[in-house]
Design a protein around this motif. Structure first.
Motif, short mmCIF file in Angstrom:
data_model
loop_
_atom_site.label_atom_id
_atom_site.label_comp_id
_atom_site.label_asym_id
_atom_site.label_seq_id
_atom_site.Cartn_x
_atom_site.Cartn_y
_atom_site.Cartn_z
N PHE A 1 0.90 -1.25 0.08
CA PHE A 1 -0.10 0.04 -0.05
C PHE A 1 0.90 1.26 0.00
O PHE A 1 0.53 2.43 -0.53
N TYR A 2 1.93 1.22 0.47
CA TYR A 2 2.89 2.46 0.39
C TYR A 2 3.15 2.85 -0.70
O TYR A 2 3.53 4.13 -1.05
N LEU A 3 3.45 1.80 -1.85
CA LEU A 3 3.53 2.26 -3.24
C LEU A 3 2.56 3.25 -3.66
O LEU A 3 2.75 3.92 -4.75
N LEU A 4 1.33 2.95 -3.26
CA LEU A 4 0.10 3.68 -3.74
C LEU A 4 0.35 5.01 -3.34
O LEU A 4 0.01 6.04 -3.79
N MET A 5 0.92 5.14 -2.27
CA MET A 5 1.02 6.65 -1.51
C MET A 5 2.08 7.23 -2.24
O MET A 5 1.86 8.61 -2.69
N LEU A 6 3.21 6.65 -2.68
CA LEU A 6 4.29 7.34 -3.41
C LEU A 6 3.72 7.72 -4.87
O LEU A 6 3.99 8.60 -5.33
N SER A 7 2.74 6.80 -5.36
CA SER A 7 2.11 7.08 -6.69
C SER A 7 1.61 8.21 -6.54
O SER A 7 1.34 9.15 -7.70
N LEU A 8 0.67 8.63 -5.58
CA LEU A 8 -0.03 10.01 -5.26
C LEU A 8 1.00 11.00 -5.25
O LEU A 8 0.60 12.32 -5.82
N LEU B 1 2.33 11.25 2.64
CA LEU B 1 1.37 10.39 2.72
C LEU B 1 1.95 8.90 3.28
O LEU B 1 1.09 8.39 4.06
N VAL B 2 3.14 8.73 3.00
CA VAL B 2 3.73 7.42 3.55
C VAL B 2 3.85 7.61 5.00
O VAL B 2 3.51 6.66 5.89
N VAL B 3 4.14 8.68 5.58
CA VAL B 3 4.31 8.79 6.81
C VAL B 3 2.97 8.94 7.68
O VAL B 3 2.68 8.37 8.67
N ALA B 4 2.09 9.67 6.94
CA ALA B 4 0.71 9.51 7.30
C ALA B 4 -0.05 8.17 7.68
O ALA B 4 -0.69 7.93 8.65
N TRP B 5 0.26 7.45 6.52
CA TRP B 5 -0.35 6.22 6.54
C TRP B 5 0.36 5.14 7.75
O TRP B 5 -0.30 4.39 8.28
N ARG B 6 1.83 5.11 7.75
CA ARG B 6 2.34 4.63 8.67
C ARG B 6 2.07 4.76 10.14
O ARG B 6 1.74 4.12 10.90
N SER B 7 1.60 6.24 10.45
CA SER B 7 1.34 6.63 11.70
C SER B 7 -0.10 6.04 12.10
O SER B 7 -0.63 5.66 13.26
N LYS C 1 -1.40 3.21 10.76
CA LYS C 1 -1.27 1.85 10.96
C LYS C 1 -0.77 1.52 12.25
O LYS C 1 -1.17 0.69 12.66
N LYS C 2 0.36 2.38 12.99
CA LYS C 2 0.48 2.21 13.91
C LYS C 2 -0.36 2.18 15.34
O LYS C 2 -0.29 1.50 16.27
N HIS C 3 -1.41 3.01 15.07
CA HIS C 3 -2.28 3.26 15.90
C HIS C 3 -3.63 2.25 15.92
O HIS C 3 -4.59 2.54 16.85
N GLN C 4 -3.50 1.47 15.06
CA GLN C 4 -4.61 0.35 14.87
C GLN C 4 -4.10 -0.89 15.70
O GLN C 4 -3.14 -1.20 15.91
N PRO C 5 -5.22 -1.51 16.38
CA PRO C 5 -5.19 -2.45 17.00
C PRO C 5 -4.49 -3.62 16.29
O PRO C 5 -4.92 -3.68 15.03
#
Length: 141
Positions: free
Chosen positions: A24-31, A60-66, A68-72
Motif C-alpha cells: 500500500f505504501y507504493l500507492l501513497m508514493l504514486s499519489l 502520505l507514507v508517514v501519515a499512513w504509517r502513523s 497503521k501504528k495506532h490500529q489494534p
C-alpha cells in the motif's frame, strides 16, 4: 515528451508494481508522483515538481504509517470473526470435566470444548471466543 507525461508514466508504473506486490505504501508514493504531474500541468519548474512529489508522497507514507501504528493488531484467524463465523456464537455446556474440558452439541455435532484461560467452569450458556482445530474455546456469558 512533456514533463507531465513523464510524471503520469512514472505514477502508472508505480501503481502497476503496487498491484503486483500489494504494498500500500507504493500507492501513497504514486499519489506523490501524481502531485508532480499536476505541478507540471500548472507550469511549475522541475525543482518545484520534484519537491511537490517528494513532500506529498513522503507525507502520505508517514501519515499512513502513523495511522497503521495506532490500529489494534489483527486477531489470529481462529479468533477472528471475519475469518471464522463460529466466533461469537453461543452454545450450551451441561457439565465440565476437572481439566476444564467438555463435550457440547453445536451445529448438530458433538464438539470438544475447553475454557478460555482464566474463565469460570460453570454449566450454562457459553460464547465461542476461538476455534483451535476441532476444539471450541469458550467463555461463560
Amino acid at each position: 515528451m512533456a514533463e507531465s507525461t513523464i510524471w503520469w508514466l512514472l505514477a502508472g508504473s508505480v501503481i502497476a508494481v503496487e498491484l503486483l506486490t500489494g504494498t500500500f505504501y507504493l500507492l501513497m508514493l504514486s499519489l506523490g508522483l501524481v502531485g508532480g504531474a499536476i505541478a507540471a500541468h500548472l507550469g511549475a519548474t522541475v525543482p518545484v515538481q520534484l519537491v511537490v512529489a517528494a513532500v506529498l508522497g513522503g507525507g502520505l507514507v508517514v501519515a499512513w504509517r502513523s495511522y497503521k501504528k495506532h490500529q489494534p493488531p489483527a486477531l489470529p484467524a481462529g479468533a477472528n470473526r471475519d475469518v471464522n463465523l463460529d466466533v461469537g456464537e453461543t452454545l450450551q455446556v451441561d457439565a465440565w470435566n476437572e481439566d476444564g474440558t467438555s463435550t457440547a452439541k453445536y451445529r448438530g455435532a458433538a464438539w470438544n470444548v475447553s475454557l478460555r484461560p482464566g474463565a469460570v467452569s460453570a454449566p450454562g450458556l457459553h460464547r465461542i471466543v476461538e476455534v483451535v482445530g476441532s476444539r471450541l474455546v469458550v467463555e461463560k456469558l
